[in-house]
Design a protein around this motif. Structure first.
Motif, short mmCIF file in Angstrom:
data_model
loop_
_atom_site.label_atom_id
_atom_site.label_comp_id
_atom_site.label_asym_id
_atom_site.label_seq_id
_atom_site.Cartn_x
_atom_site.Cartn_y
_atom_site.Cartn_z
N GLY A 157 10.13 -4.14 -7.92
CA GLY A 157 10.10 -6.09 -7.16
C GLY A 157 11.37 -6.36 -6.91
O GLY A 157 11.15 -7.54 -7.05
N LYS A 176 3.42 -9.05 -0.63
CA LYS A 176 3.07 -9.21 -1.63
C LYS A 176 4.97 -8.51 -2.17
O LYS A 176 5.63 -9.10 -2.71
CB LYS A 176 2.13 -7.75 -2.34
CG LYS A 176 2.68 -7.73 -3.51
CD LYS A 176 1.47 -6.18 -3.90
CE LYS A 176 1.89 -5.90 -5.34
NZ LYS A 176 1.19 -4.59 -5.42
N HIS A 177 5.24 -8.16 -0.82
CA HIS A 177 7.44 -7.37 -1.30
C HIS A 177 8.09 -8.23 -0.13
O HIS A 177 8.28 -7.08 0.52
CB HIS A 177 6.92 -6.24 -0.98
CG HIS A 177 5.49 -5.18 -1.30
ND1 HIS A 177 6.62 -5.01 -2.84
CD2 HIS A 177 5.26 -4.77 -1.57
CE1 HIS A 177 5.24 -4.56 -4.05
NE2 HIS A 177 4.34 -3.45 -2.46
N VAL A 202 10.01 -0.91 -3.80
CA VAL A 202 8.43 -1.94 -4.62
C VAL A 202 8.37 -1.47 -5.67
O VAL A 202 7.87 -1.75 -6.81
CB VAL A 202 7.75 -0.70 -3.71
CG1 VAL A 202 6.04 -0.69 -3.39
CG2 VAL A 202 7.43 -1.08 -2.18
#
Length: 298
Positions: free
Chosen positions: A182, A11-12, A179
């Protein structure tokens, strides 16, 4: 690697899976003159959830001031039998390898580390990432001291101005900011500057029933809304929109200025005119876009 960690990394993906969080304490602020007295490098490995620590006091071979002792708690006696930077340089360079380095106010730490290595004839060219700059993009806070941002991110910082504690906090703040955003771009590209279209303020007469009727407002610079949208909103509130700043002006709304137009001062002619009028006792309130939008919302 557990499933939760794997999901986080996917996701990151823009966060380096390995990086060094680094902090130095020094005898002063000038990397060309002052020396490192404490260094901590924390190897963050997100795949293993493992953080190996390289942490040491360093004898700078000069006396440290009472001010530095008061700030850090490090005394001259504590450094007497500690290694010099030259003694630990090779071990540090091997520990860091070619990993990117995260620091809080990275320009400061980078300057000192590179200067210490340069004094030994060693080139140190690792990429530095600044957790402070990233935090300024990610968060709206009253100040960007490490303690303030750490508290905002719910990161414990018990012993500020000691290298190990500050390095760990810097690494965690970096991840929190990344986070949130993004991405890890400390300086996202600004929107291209486009001059406002020739919206005629005279087409937006003040609403006589509006709460701000009788007040005069002027705009300078670019806003995130168009001039037409801004004019429509303020005229509905009762503002009389003008194109120039005079003694009768009540508000000046300041947006983003075009550096090619305003020059080194960063001030538009309207802002300069306000300063002149204020010196003569005229009360003109200058507000930025955030304050302007808050006023509209209220």
């Amino acid at each position: 690697m557990d499933d939760l960690t794997a999901y986080f990394l996917v996701k990151h993906h823009y966060i380096p899976t390995q990086f060094i969080a680094l902090d130095v304490e020094t005898t002063g602020l000038d990397a060309g003159i002052d020396r490192v007295i404490e260094l901590a490098a924390i190897k963050f490995d997100l795949r293993k959830n493992d953080h190996i620590v390289f942490d040491t006091l360093i004898n700078p071979n000069v006396k440290i001031s009472r001010k530095i002792t008061s700030l850090t708690g490090i005394t001259n006696l504590m450094l007497t039998d500690k290694p010099s930077f030259g003694t630990i340089a090779n071990e540090l360079k091997e520990f860091v390898g070619d990993l990117p380095i995260v620091a809080y106010n990275a320009k400061f730490d980078k300057g000192f580390i590179q200067e210490e290595f340069a004094n030994l004839g060693i080139f140190f060219g690792n990429k530095f990432l600044c957790a402070m700059n990233l935090s300024k993009v990610a968060f709206s806070l009253p100040n960007y001291k490490l303690a303030t941002v750490a508290e905002h991110c719910n990161i414990q910082l018990d012993e500020a101005h000691r290298a190990k504690t500050d390095a760990i906090a810097a690494g965690r703040v970096f991840m929190c900011a990344a986070v949130t955003l993004g991405h890890i771009n400390e300086n996202p590209p600004k929107k291209s500057y486009t001059k406002s279209s020739g919206t005629d303020h005279r087409s937006y007469p003040p609403n006589e029933l509006g709460p701000m009727f009788g007040q005069t407002i002027v705009f300078t610079g670019e806003l995130s809304v168009t001039r037409a949208e801004a004019f429509a909103a303020v005229s509905q509130l009762g503002f009389d929109i003008k194109n120039t700043v005079t003694q009768k002006t009540n508000f000046l709304v300041v947006g983003e200025q075009d550096a090619n137009v305003v020059g080194p001062s960063g001030l538009s002619s309207k802002q300069m005119r306000v300063e002149v009028l204020r010196e003569s006792g005229v009360n003109i309130k200058v507000i930025n876009e955030a304050e302007f939008l808050a006023m509209l919302n209220s």
